[in-house]
Write an enzyme that holds these catalytic residues in place. Structure first.
Site, mmCIF file in Angstrom:
data_model
loop_
_atom_site.group_PDB
_atom_site.id
_atom_site.type_symbol
_atom_site.label_atom_id
_atom_site.label_comp_id
_atom_site.label_asym_id
_atom_site.label_seq_id
_atom_site.Cartn_x
_atom_site.Cartn_y
_atom_site.Cartn_z
ATOM 1 N N LYS A 258 -3.740 -9.929 -6.683
ATOM 2 C CA LYS A 258 -4.986 -10.198 -5.944
ATOM 3 C C LYS A 258 -6.137 -9.345 -6.491
ATOM 4 C CE LYS A 258 -6.086 -8.372 -1.920
ATOM 5 N NZ LYS A 258 -6.615 -8.072 -0.570
ATOM 6 N N LYS B 115 0.828 -1.219 0.000
ATOM 7 C CA LYS B 115 0.000 0.000 0.000
ATOM 8 C C LYS B 115 0.856 1.261 0.000
ATOM 9 C CE LYS B 115 -4.424 -1.773 1.009
ATOM 10 N NZ LYS B 115 -5.701 -1.788 1.689
ATOM 11 N N LYS C 90 -10.884 -4.596 -4.119
ATOM 12 C CA LYS C 90 -12.017 -3.695 -4.348
ATOM 13 C C LYS C 90 -11.564 -2.312 -4.791
ATOM 14 C CE LYS C 90 -13.304 -4.043 0.315
ATOM 15 N NZ LYS C 90 -12.158 -3.906 1.235
HETATM 16 N N1 AQP Z 1 -8.968 -11.445 -3.678
HETATM 17 C C1 AQP Z 1 -9.276 -11.963 -2.510
HETATM 18 N N2 AQP Z 1 -9.399 -13.306 -2.348
HETATM 19 C C2 AQP Z 1 -9.742 -13.850 -1.143
HETATM 20 N N3 AQP Z 1 -9.998 -13.112 -0.039
HETATM 21 C C3 AQP Z 1 -9.892 -11.765 -0.152
HETATM 22 N N4 AQP Z 1 -10.077 -10.767 0.744
HETATM 23 C C4 AQP Z 1 -9.867 -9.588 0.122
HETATM 24 N N5 AQP Z 1 -9.549 -9.784 -1.159
HETATM 25 C C5 AQP Z 1 -9.548 -11.132 -1.362
HETATM 26 C C6 AQP Z 1 -10.478 -10.961 2.129
HETATM 27 O O1 AQP Z 1 -11.611 -10.118 2.373
HETATM 28 C C7 AQP Z 1 -11.578 -9.694 3.732
HETATM 29 C C8 AQP Z 1 -11.827 -8.237 3.824
HETATM 30 O O2 AQP Z 1 -10.786 -7.545 3.193
HETATM 31 P P1 AQP Z 1 -10.523 -6.060 3.630
HETATM 32 O O3 AQP Z 1 -11.706 -5.239 3.342
HETATM 33 O O4 AQP Z 1 -10.037 -6.022 5.022
HETATM 34 O O5 AQP Z 1 -9.341 -5.535 2.787
HETATM 35 P P2 AQP Z 1 -8.319 -6.157 1.856
HETATM 36 O O6 AQP Z 1 -7.827 -7.497 2.292
HETATM 37 O O7 AQP Z 1 -7.254 -5.120 1.642
HETATM 38 O O8 AQP Z 1 -9.262 -6.347 0.606
HETATM 39 P P3 AQP Z 1 -9.287 -5.551 -0.719
HETATM 40 O O9 AQP Z 1 -10.490 -5.967 -1.473
HETATM 41 O O10 AQP Z 1 -7.964 -5.715 -1.433
HETATM 42 O O11 AQP Z 1 -9.481 -4.062 -0.244
HETATM 43 P P4 AQP Z 1 -8.669 -2.774 -0.601
HETATM 44 O O12 AQP Z 1 -8.671 -2.724 -2.095
HETATM 45 O O13 AQP Z 1 -9.417 -1.643 0.025
HETATM 46 O O14 AQP Z 1 -7.288 -2.941 -0.036
HETATM 47 C C9 AQP Z 1 -10.233 -10.139 4.316
HETATM 48 O O15 AQP Z 1 -10.415 -11.304 5.091
HETATM 49 C C10 AQP Z 1 -9.414 -10.449 3.090
HETATM 50 O O16 AQP Z 1 -8.441 -11.450 3.341
#
Ligand code: AQP
Length: 333
Positions: A197, A115, A200
């Site tokens: 990965k 990040k 969102k």
């Molecule tokens: N691609 C993924 N595959 C499996 N699990 C995933 N998680 C996120 N992306 C995947 C799981 O979703 C939960 C919530 O995630 P988060 O909101 O805490 O943030 P994150 O892991 O940083 O997810 P994002 O979608 O990538 O968000 P942004 O883009 O805002 O950083 C967690 O349990 C995560 O493991």
């Protein structure tokens, strides 16, 4: 443990529209604990501000994420569903835990490195201490299991280290939690770059399938998904694109990779991608219609936020005051 009951805790950031990665890696796995465990599932808005958010969007997504939890089958009578910023103990315990977390430990976190590279103009201290706030979230509820995607495993392991360190100095304070990573769907990859990965906050909407995408959009995105050379549907490290689509198909159908390979033998990528798209759209249709009903009732969601925050506060207060007492903070009665 809370009394005799084991505890499951997890959270999702309202930092964008939720993806099938969030669904398959995390939310879908929350429900299995509802009957046997005491469960807390949080909309972690305080985590979301480690990256700049537009206030109106953050507010809207907080409602949406809560509605999605419920639409994914989390019954608010059986699970404590709440918003992080409504329970002030999270931020207070996070400060205390910062004093028990080492600079070197935080520096090693992969998410911080990723990040900071992505938001080079805003490498704030909150981005750095994100895992300490996450540890506070988990430890406040004496959590036993944390169902997360594999990308969050490192943070839960740091949380364990912090809890063990604290317990060594002040015995019997925290339950030491275990990460629970689902066997399938632990890491759903981007449709545009299957080495990355699915996130969102990805700027390329075609790389991501959102839980709330309509049927045509879902099918179109899968049709456009990057695949690999050749035309054979086979799960293999040299076929990251096809393997990712097979994982998604397997999650939604329950079929093994061998069964999928057999099903698409002699057929091309086109047929396979269409099947993945249609299956995903079918699986999400029920969640979407339930979600639309829930989101239309703003007052109902607010009542739920209030109830959830009151339930969570009760347990959070207990742990925080135990910690404060152990540290030597004066307690007035
Ligand atoms: N691609 C993924 N595959 C499996 N699990 C995933 N998680 C996120 N992306 C995947 C799981 O979703 C939960 C919530 O995630 P988060 O909101 O805490 O943030 P994150 O892991 O940083 O997810 P994002 O979608 O990538 O968000 P942004 O883009 O805002 O950083 C967690 O349990 C995560 O493991």
């Amino acid at each position: 443990m809370l009394g005799e009951q084991k505890v499951s805790y997890s959270g999702v950031q309202p930092s964008g529209n939720l993806t099938i990665g969030n669904y398959l890696g995390a939310i879908r796995n929350f429900k299995q604990y509802s009957e046997q465990y005491k469960t807390f599932y949080c909309v972690v808005d305080e985590h979301a501000i480690t990256v700049r958010q537009v206030p109106a969007e953050l507010r809207r997504r907080t409602y949406e994420t809560l509605a999605l939890y419920m639409a994914c089958g989390l019954d608010p009578e059986k699970n404590t569903l709440y918003v992080q910023s409504m329970v002030h103990e999270h931020a207070e315990l996070a400060w205390i835990l910062n004093c028990f977390t080492m600079f070197g430990e935080l520096s090693r976190m992969t998410q911080f490195k990723d990040k900071s590279a992505k938001h080079a103009d805003n490498i704030n201290a909150g981005l750095f201490t994100y895992p300490t706030l996450m540890a506070a979230d988990i430890l406040l509820y004496q959590t036993d299991v944390v169902p997360v995607g594999i990308d969050q495993k490192q943070h839960v392991e740091l949380c364990r280290d912090i809890a063990e360190r604290f317990n060594q100095i002040y015995p019997g304070t925290f339950t030491v939690p275990e990460p629970v990573i689902a066997k399938s769907g632990m890491k759903i990859m981007s449709l545009a770059d299957p080495t990355k990965k699915m996130s969102k906050s990805d700027e390329n909407a075609n790389a991501v399938v959102y839980i709330l995408d309509d049927r045509d959009t879902i099918i179109r995105k899968f049709k456009r998904a990057v695949t690999d050379s050749g035309s054979e549907v086979r799960y293999s490290p040299d076929k990251p694109g096809v393997s990712n689509l097979m994982s998604i198909y397997s999650c939604f159908t329950g079929k093994s990779f061998e069964e999928i390979e057999h099903e698409f033998e002699g057929k091309g990528y086109g047929d396979f991608k269409l099947a993945v798209g249609e299956t995903t759209a079918d699986a999400l249709a029920a969640v979407q219609s339930e979600y639309n009903l829930l989101l239309a009732d703003k007052a109902g969601l607010e009542a739920q936020m209030k109830k959830g925050a009151e339930e969570a506060s009760y347990y959070a207060r207990r742990t925080l005051s135990k910690v404060q007492k152990k540290l030597g903070f004066v307690q007035l009665h």
